[in-house]
Design a protein around this motif. Sequence first.
Motif, PDB file in Angstrom:
ATOM      1  N   PHE A  22    -159.420 -34.076  57.087  1.00  0.00           N
ATOM      2  CA  PHE A  22    -158.524 -35.310  57.194  1.00  0.00           C
ATOM      3  C   PHE A  22    -159.268 -36.492  57.722  1.00  0.00           C
ATOM      4  O   PHE A  22    -159.977 -36.201  58.554  1.00  0.00           O
ATOM      5  CB  PHE A  22    -157.223 -34.918  57.927  1.00  0.00           C
ATOM      6  N   PRO A  23    -158.636 -37.757  57.449  1.00  0.00           N
ATOM      7  CA  PRO A  23    -159.445 -38.853  57.834  1.00  0.00           C
ATOM      8  C   PRO A  23    -158.908 -38.769  59.422  1.00  0.00           C
ATOM      9  O   PRO A  23    -157.964 -38.379  59.891  1.00  0.00           O
ATOM     10  CB  PRO A  23    -158.290 -40.160  57.408  1.00  0.00           C
ATOM     11  N   LYS A  24    -159.990 -39.366  59.986  1.00  0.00           N
ATOM     12  CA  LYS A  24    -160.025 -39.594  61.601  1.00  0.00           C
ATOM     13  C   LYS A  24    -158.827 -40.264  62.080  1.00  0.00           C
ATOM     14  O   LYS A  24    -158.040 -40.082  63.091  1.00  0.00           O
ATOM     15  CB  LYS A  24    -160.967 -40.192  62.257  1.00  0.00           C
ATOM     16  N   GLU A  25    -158.210 -41.259  61.496  1.00  0.00           N
ATOM     17  CA  GLU A  25    -156.869 -42.061  61.707  1.00  0.00           C
ATOM     18  C   GLU A  25    -155.687 -40.865  61.671  1.00  0.00           C
ATOM     19  O   GLU A  25    -154.887 -41.487  62.297  1.00  0.00           O
ATOM     20  CB  GLU A  25    -156.931 -43.026  60.851  1.00  0.00           C
ATOM     21  N   GLU A  26    -155.970 -39.823  61.099  1.00  0.00           N
ATOM     22  CA  GLU A  26    -154.690 -38.835  61.109  1.00  0.00           C
ATOM     23  C   GLU A  26    -154.847 -37.964  62.112  1.00  0.00           C
ATOM     24  O   GLU A  26    -153.903 -37.008  62.414  1.00  0.00           O
ATOM     25  CB  GLU A  26    -154.580 -38.034  59.750  1.00  0.00           C
ATOM     26  N   LEU A  27    -155.564 -37.986  63.086  1.00  0.00           N
ATOM     27  CA  LEU A  27    -155.832 -36.880  64.296  1.00  0.00           C
ATOM     28  C   LEU A  27    -154.482 -36.966  65.111  1.00  0.00           C
ATOM     29  O   LEU A  27    -154.142 -35.869  65.242  1.00  0.00           O
ATOM     30  CB  LEU A  27    -156.994 -37.344  65.160  1.00  0.00           C
ATOM     31  N   TYR A  28    -154.187 -37.855  65.426  1.00  0.00           N
ATOM     32  CA  TYR A  28    -152.654 -37.939  66.042  1.00  0.00           C
ATOM     33  C   TYR A  28    -151.504 -38.022  65.254  1.00  0.00           C
ATOM     34  O   TYR A  28    -150.251 -37.999  65.826  1.00  0.00           O
ATOM     35  CB  TYR A  28    -152.853 -39.049  67.344  1.00  0.00           C
ATOM     36  N   GLY A  29    -151.557 -37.976  63.960  1.00  0.00           N
ATOM     37  CA  GLY A  29    -150.638 -37.927  62.942  1.00  0.00           C
ATOM     38  C   GLY A  29    -150.380 -36.562  62.531  1.00  0.00           C
ATOM     39  O   GLY A  29    -150.036 -35.632  63.010  1.00  0.00           O
ATOM     40  N   LEU A  30    -150.638 -36.737  61.032  1.00  0.00           N
ATOM     41  CA  LEU A  30    -150.366 -35.473  60.134  1.00  0.00           C
ATOM     42  C   LEU A  30    -151.295 -34.056  60.714  1.00  0.00           C
ATOM     43  O   LEU A  30    -150.841 -32.995  60.600  1.00  0.00           O
ATOM     44  CB  LEU A  30    -150.607 -35.872  58.611  1.00  0.00           C
ATOM     45  N   THR A  31    -152.643 -34.600  61.187  1.00  0.00           N
ATOM     46  CA  THR A  31    -153.186 -33.421  61.642  1.00  0.00           C
ATOM     47  C   THR A  31    -152.827 -32.689  62.673  1.00  0.00           C
ATOM     48  O   THR A  31    -152.646 -31.376  62.676  1.00  0.00           O
ATOM     49  CB  THR A  31    -154.724 -34.037  61.987  1.00  0.00           C
ATOM     50  N   SER A  32    -152.331 -33.484  63.737  1.00  0.00           N
ATOM     51  CA  SER A  32    -151.735 -32.740  64.917  1.00  0.00           C
ATOM     52  C   SER A  32    -150.777 -32.245  64.559  1.00  0.00           C
ATOM     53  O   SER A  32    -150.372 -31.129  64.876  1.00  0.00           O
ATOM     54  CB  SER A  32    -151.661 -33.942  65.923  1.00  0.00           C
ATOM     55  N   GLN A  33    -149.612 -32.756  63.792  1.00  0.00           N
ATOM     56  CA  GLN A  33    -148.405 -32.217  63.640  1.00  0.00           C
ATOM     57  C   GLN A  33    -148.573 -30.905  62.734  1.00  0.00           C
ATOM     58  O   GLN A  33    -147.769 -29.960  62.948  1.00  0.00           O
ATOM     59  CB  GLN A  33    -147.694 -33.084  62.625  1.00  0.00           C
ATOM     60  N   MET A  34    -149.438 -30.701  61.875  1.00  0.00           N
ATOM     61  CA  MET A  34    -149.493 -29.570  61.046  1.00  0.00           C
ATOM     62  C   MET A  34    -150.208 -28.541  61.618  1.00  0.00           C
ATOM     63  O   MET A  34    -149.963 -27.350  61.576  1.00  0.00           O
ATOM     64  CB  MET A  34    -150.580 -29.975  59.561  1.00  0.00           C
ATOM     65  N   ARG A  35    -151.252 -28.835  62.725  1.00  0.00           N
ATOM     66  CA  ARG A  35    -151.820 -27.613  63.527  1.00  0.00           C
ATOM     67  C   ARG A  35    -150.766 -27.268  64.403  1.00  0.00           C
ATOM     68  O   ARG A  35    -150.469 -26.060  64.566  1.00  0.00           O
ATOM     69  CB  ARG A  35    -153.018 -28.229  64.301  1.00  0.00           C
ATOM     70  N   ARG A  36    -149.786 -27.957  64.973  1.00  0.00           N
ATOM     71  CA  ARG A  36    -148.791 -27.590  65.814  1.00  0.00           C
ATOM     72  C   ARG A  36    -147.871 -26.549  65.066  1.00  0.00           C
ATOM     73  O   ARG A  36    -147.360 -25.536  65.465  1.00  0.00           O
ATOM     74  CB  ARG A  36    -148.104 -28.888  66.645  1.00  0.00           C
ATOM     75  N   ALA A  37    -147.470 -27.086  63.999  1.00  0.00           N
ATOM     76  CA  ALA A  37    -146.336 -26.182  63.225  1.00  0.00           C
ATOM     77  C   ALA A  37    -146.901 -25.101  62.676  1.00  0.00           C
ATOM     78  O   ALA A  37    -146.279 -23.871  62.637  1.00  0.00           O
ATOM     79  CB  ALA A  37    -146.080 -27.062  61.994  1.00  0.00           C
ATOM     80  N   GLY A  38    -148.334 -24.908  62.458  1.00  0.00           N
ATOM     81  CA  GLY A  38    -148.900 -23.759  61.878  1.00  0.00           C
ATOM     82  C   GLY A  38    -149.133 -22.568  63.027  1.00  0.00           C
ATOM     83  O   GLY A  38    -148.929 -21.588  62.903  1.00  0.00           O
ATOM     84  N   VAL A  39    -149.408 -23.236  64.249  1.00  0.00           N
ATOM     85  CA  VAL A  39    -149.647 -22.306  65.145  1.00  0.00           C
ATOM     86  C   VAL A  39    -148.199 -21.659  65.682  1.00  0.00           C
ATOM     87  O   VAL A  39    -147.897 -20.662  66.278  1.00  0.00           O
ATOM     88  CB  VAL A  39    -150.252 -23.107  66.401  1.00  0.00           C
TER      89      VAL A  39
END
Length: 100
Positions: free
Chosen positions: A12-29
């Motif tokens: 994912f784009p780096k600007e999503e690190l604290y957005g969609l990337t973080s949210q998806m990882r938290r939900a997946g875990v």
Amino acid sequence: MSLAIYRLTSGFPKEELYGLTSQMRRAGVSVASNIAEGYGRMSTGEYKQFLGMARGSNSEVQTQLVIARELGYGNQQVLQDSESFSFEVGKMLLAILRKL
């Protein structure tokens, strides 16, 4: 599924690190964590409750995967694999809940 989400979001784009990337990882875990925690409680009622939370987190992941697809984020094959894993996990959770 968590590993597939991590693989997907690494592209994912780096600007999503604290957005969609973080949210998806938290939900997946959270899916796997809630299953494990509920099982560890050794009470059918609590296990069901945590399986319900796992289902909710899995639904979050599915919604976020749709958003990622629409935005064109990540490797499309990994995204498709992640969607497949999520749907299978959803079926398994429902089957476990029905048997309890």
